[in-house]
Design a protein around this motif. Structure first.
Motif, PDB file in Angstrom:
ATOM      1  N   VAL A  67      -4.220  14.529   2.776  1.00 45.82           N
ATOM      2  CA  VAL A  67      -4.260  12.943   3.055  1.00 45.82           C
ATOM      3  C   VAL A  67      -3.708  12.837   4.242  1.00 45.82           C
ATOM      4  O   VAL A  67      -2.286  13.177   4.300  1.00 45.82           O
TER       5      VAL A  67
ATOM      6  N   VAL B 205      -3.587  10.077   8.059  1.00 46.41           N
ATOM      7  CA  VAL B 205      -4.207   8.852   8.929  1.00 46.41           C
ATOM      8  C   VAL B 205      -3.615   9.231  10.228  1.00 46.41           C
ATOM      9  O   VAL B 205      -2.371   9.545  10.537  1.00 46.41           O
TER      10      VAL B 205
ATOM     11  N   ARG C 157      -1.043   1.891   9.180  1.00 47.88           N
ATOM     12  CA  ARG C 157      -0.679   0.392   8.524  1.00 47.88           C
ATOM     13  C   ARG C 157      -1.697  -0.491   8.964  1.00 47.88           C
ATOM     14  O   ARG C 157      -1.550  -1.577   9.086  1.00 47.88           O
TER      15      ARG C 157
ATOM     16  N   THR D 227      -5.936   2.719   2.607  1.00 44.26           N
ATOM     17  CA  THR D 227      -6.474   1.884   1.246  1.00 44.26           C
ATOM     18  C   THR D 227      -7.779   1.941   1.300  1.00 44.26           C
ATOM     19  O   THR D 227      -8.518   2.200   0.200  1.00 44.26           O
TER      20      THR D 227
ATOM     21  N   SER E 115       3.846  13.015  -0.333  1.00 47.76           N
ATOM     22  CA  SER E 115       4.940  13.487   0.679  1.00 47.76           C
ATOM     23  C   SER E 115       5.932  12.209   0.741  1.00 47.76           C
ATOM     24  O   SER E 115       7.180  12.423   0.579  1.00 47.76           O
ATOM     25  N   GLU E 116       5.644  10.917   0.119  1.00 47.22           N
ATOM     26  CA  GLU E 116       6.428  10.034   0.165  1.00 47.22           C
ATOM     27  C   GLU E 116       6.335   9.303  -1.267  1.00 47.22           C
ATOM     28  O   GLU E 116       5.163   9.041  -1.449  1.00 47.22           O
TER      29      GLU E 116
HETATM   30  C1  LIG Z   1       0.812   7.714   4.322  1.00 44.36           C
HETATM   31  C2  LIG Z   1      -0.339   7.409   5.184  1.00 44.36           C
HETATM   32  C3  LIG Z   1      -1.568   8.061   4.924  1.00 44.36           C
HETATM   33  C4  LIG Z   1      -0.527   6.100   4.972  1.00 44.36           C
HETATM   34  O1  LIG Z   1      -2.018   5.518   5.763  1.00 44.36           O
HETATM   35  P1  LIG Z   1      -2.060   4.023   6.284  1.00 44.36           P
HETATM   36  O2  LIG Z   1      -3.300   3.914   6.842  1.00 44.36           O
HETATM   37  O3  LIG Z   1      -0.993   3.782   7.188  1.00 44.36           O
HETATM   38  O4  LIG Z   1      -1.802   3.266   4.836  1.00 44.36           O
HETATM   39  P2  LIG Z   1      -2.286   1.809   4.681  1.00 44.36           P
HETATM   40  O5  LIG Z   1      -2.478   1.105   5.936  1.00 44.36           O
HETATM   41  O6  LIG Z   1      -3.429   1.632   4.018  1.00 44.36           O
HETATM   42  O7  LIG Z   1      -1.203   1.210   3.783  1.00 44.36           O
HETATM   43  C5  LIG Z   1      -1.301   0.404   2.584  1.00 44.36           C
HETATM   44  C6  LIG Z   1       0.002  -0.124   2.193  1.00 44.36           C
HETATM   45  O8  LIG Z   1       0.750   1.077   1.814  1.00 44.36           O
HETATM   46  C7  LIG Z   1       2.108   0.971   2.880  1.00 44.36           C
HETATM   47  N1  LIG Z   1       2.290   2.224   3.135  1.00 44.36           N
HETATM   48  C8  LIG Z   1       1.544   3.102   3.613  1.00 44.36           C
HETATM   49  N2  LIG Z   1       2.381   4.286   3.907  1.00 44.36           N
HETATM   50  C9  LIG Z   1       3.518   4.084   3.718  1.00 44.36           C
HETATM   51  C10 LIG Z   1       4.782   4.730   3.911  1.00 44.36           C
HETATM   52  N3  LIG Z   1       4.574   6.097   4.354  1.00 44.36           N
HETATM   53  N4  LIG Z   1       5.777   4.208   3.652  1.00 44.36           N
HETATM   54  C11 LIG Z   1       5.982   2.963   3.216  1.00 44.36           C
HETATM   55  N5  LIG Z   1       4.739   2.242   2.842  1.00 44.36           N
HETATM   56  C12 LIG Z   1       3.541   2.769   3.445  1.00 44.36           C
HETATM   57  C13 LIG Z   1       1.583   0.014   3.841  1.00 44.36           C
HETATM   58  O9  LIG Z   1       2.747  -0.672   4.418  1.00 44.36           O
HETATM   59  C14 LIG Z   1       0.751  -0.644   3.061  1.00 44.36           C
HETATM   60  O10 LIG Z   1       1.201  -1.886   2.603  1.00 44.36           O
HETATM   61  P3  LIG Z   1       0.944  -3.182   2.159  1.00 44.36           P
HETATM   62  O11 LIG Z   1      -0.573  -3.218   1.513  1.00 44.36           O
HETATM   63  O12 LIG Z   1       2.006  -4.159   1.369  1.00 44.36           O
HETATM   64  O13 LIG Z   1       0.663  -3.987   3.668  1.00 44.36           O
HETATM   65  C15 LIG Z   1      -0.101   7.593   6.814  1.00 44.36           C
HETATM   66  O14 LIG Z   1       1.024   6.931   7.147  1.00 44.36           O
HETATM   67  C16 LIG Z   1       0.071   9.218   7.189  1.00 44.36           C
HETATM   68  O15 LIG Z   1      -0.887   9.952   7.568  1.00 44.36           O
HETATM   69  N6  LIG Z   1       1.273   9.481   6.970  1.00 44.36           N
HETATM   70  C17 LIG Z   1       1.723  11.145   7.321  1.00 44.36           C
HETATM   71  C18 LIG Z   1       1.116  12.032   6.475  1.00 44.36           C
HETATM   72  C19 LIG Z   1       1.394  11.968   4.942  1.00 44.36           C
HETATM   73  O16 LIG Z   1       2.437  11.605   4.740  1.00 44.36           O
HETATM   74  N7  LIG Z   1       0.224  11.962   4.332  1.00 44.36           N
HETATM   75  C20 LIG Z   1       0.378  11.921   2.719  1.00 44.36           C
HETATM   76  C21 LIG Z   1       0.392  13.212   2.268  1.00 44.36           C
HETATM   77  S1  LIG Z   1       0.442  13.283   0.337  1.00 44.36           S
END
Ligand SMILES: CC(C)(COP(=O)(O)OP(=O)(O)OC[C@H]1O[C@@H](n2cnc3c(N)ncnc32)[C@H](O)[C@@H]1OP(=O)(O)O)[C@@H](O)C(=O)NCCC(=O)NCCS
Length: 405
Positions: free
Chosen positions: A83, A85, A91, A96, A119-120
């Motif tokens: 996963v 982005v 954000r 979502t 990851s988190e």
């Molecule tokens: C984690 C990740 C996939 C989130 O994608 P994104 O498109 O930013 O997520 P969204 O915009 O749909 O966020 C949905 C909600 O989750 C929250 N959120 C998403 N990722 C978050 C994070 N890492 N920490 C805190 N909150 C987070 C957003 O703030 C949002 O909250 P809201 O609905 O209250 O506004 C992206 O940040 C990423 O690629 N991170 C690096 C790689 C990674 O960690 N991948 C996951 C592997 S398990």
């Protein structure tokens, strides 16, 4: 209208979406010579992408497996294994939108559950995933040996890399999947594991197989991460175990005996083991073992709540009526009467309410109801109901997945 679309990826988009995933995890794009061995494992099927025009900006990947549930049944599970982005699109709801599409796809494909490694810890609860198993990291420092009286009558042999590749998948399948939380490792899981651990890319792992009275019944994949220095003989190598799988306690003990017998080693470091593994009890000096970490392991999403509830067994307690909330999959919402004789939908008054992520935390037996109520995750329950829930959902062994993906 949003300026991106979420859709299944196509075959030609495999490489760019894989690179996107690596980039989102701060890795480098994959060079041509390494894409070949990975390509088969990154099939287009089961992958949801987000695209701005033709450019991939998000990826959510999955592959099919099965999950063992309490009582020994197995349910179809989607393993969500990649996963990410693109950093300039985070954000803005991309994840979502992908999770929404992916969950509905999982429903259509008949999955009962989905699972991932997070990851988190703050990301996936909102999508209905709950931390459903834990794993432990143990460190055993030398001098250490098994205590007399530990039953470990088997023996251990080292394999060549080719022998390991030919042997381990079938051995895992035979020994590895009976505890709640365990996963089948499908054919496409193994090439990636072998590539990273036994192949040219940082491999250096060795594999040893344990043979007990009934044949091969366990294996360990390990490497040394530090060499002994002649000018500092007190400082030996660190023996780092990546994968240890065993059919039962005697095979576990036999593999520990082997690990502790390797010369020029200062400490053995084993990650991803069951939290209830009694490593210190196995040792002549129990304090040579330390649990250095306990972390959340499998995050579980019940995709088909009635199917999941029906698939497991329950302990001997009066039934409880649970009202389940699910923001993303409305068919799961409702009241379920859960008891040792089975699970039915009901209109009776609820004894407690909970969200589907909390139900996943209970489902494999990892968490107890009292702490979940204290945390505000279970509401409306009195102490008697909480005790009933613990008896119904509790398991003798802690659930454990033991497979990273
Ligand atoms: C984690 C990740 C996939 C989130 O994608 P994104 O498109 O930013 O997520 P969204 O915009 O749909 O966020 C949905 C909600 O989750 C929250 N959120 C998403 N990722 C978050 C994070 N890492 N920490 C805190 N909150 C987070 C957003 O703030 C949002 O909250 P809201 O609905 O209250 O506004 C992206 O940040 C990423 O690629 N991170 C690096 C790689 C990674 O960690 N991948 C996951 C592997 S398990």
């Amino acid at each position: 209208m949003s300026d991106y679309v979420v859709r299944p990826i196509t075959d030609p988009e495999r490489r760019s979406t894989f690179d996107l995933l690596l980039r989102s995890l701060h890795g480098d794009p994959i060079p041509d010579e390494r894409w070949g061995p990975m390509a088969d494992s990154w099939a287009a099927d089961g992958k949801t992408g987000a695209f701005h025009g033709d450019d991939p900006i998000g990826i959510a990947s999955s592959f099919p497996t099965t999950l063992t549930v309490p009582g020994g049944g197995r349910v179809p599970m989607a393993a969500v294994d990649g996963v990410g982005v693109r950093a300039d699109w985070t954000r803005r709801g991309v994840l979502t939108a992908m999770m929404d599409t992916q969950l509905h796809d999982f429903v259509n494909r008949g999955y009962v559950a989905a699972g991932l490694h997070a990851s988190e810890a703050v990301i996936y609860g909102r999508f209905g995933y709950g931390a459903a198993t834990s794993s432990a990291t143990f460190r055993v420092s030398h001098p250490a040996r098994l205590r007399e009286g530990v039953t470990a009558p088997g023996h251990v042999r080292l394999l060549t890399t080719d022998e390991a590749i030919a042997t381990i998948p079938a051995l895992y399948q035979r020994i590895g999947t009976s505890r709640a939380g365990r996963l089948a490792r499908p054919d496409r899981w193994w090439p990636i594991a072998f590539h990273w651990h036994l192949g040219k890319d940082g491999g250096n792992h060795r594999v040893a197989v344990h043979t007990g009275p009934d044949g091969d019944d366990g294996y360990v994949e390990f490497r040394t991460t530090r060499q002994m220095h002649r000018d500092d003989p007190e400082r030996g190598a660190l023996l780092d175990v990546r994968d240890l799988q065993a059919a039962g306690p005697e095979a576990v003990a036999g593999l520990w005996r082997f690990l502790l017998s390797v010369d020029l080693v200062e400490a053995v470091h084993v990650r991803g083991r069951p939290v209830d593994e009694p490593v210190s009890l196995l040792l002549a000096d129990p304090r040579r073992a330390r649990t250095t970490d306990i972390e959340d392991e499998l995050w579980l999403r019940l995709v088909d709540v009635p199917g999941a509830l029906a698939a497991r067994t329950y302990g001997p307690a009066e039934p409880v009526v649970m009202e389940v909330h699910d923001r993303m999959l409305p068919d799961n919402r409702g009241r379920y009467r859960v008891g040792p004789d089975g699970v039915t939908r009901t209109d009776e008054a609820a004894d407690l309410e909970l969200d589907v992520d909390t139900l996943a935390m209970l489902y494999l037996g990892e968490w107890q109801a009292g702490p979940l109520a204290l945390a505000g995750r279970i509401t409306g329950a009195d102490d008697r109901t909480l005790a009933q829930v613990d008896t119904l959902f509790g398991t003798a062994e802690r659930p454990w997945s033991g497979t990273h993906f």
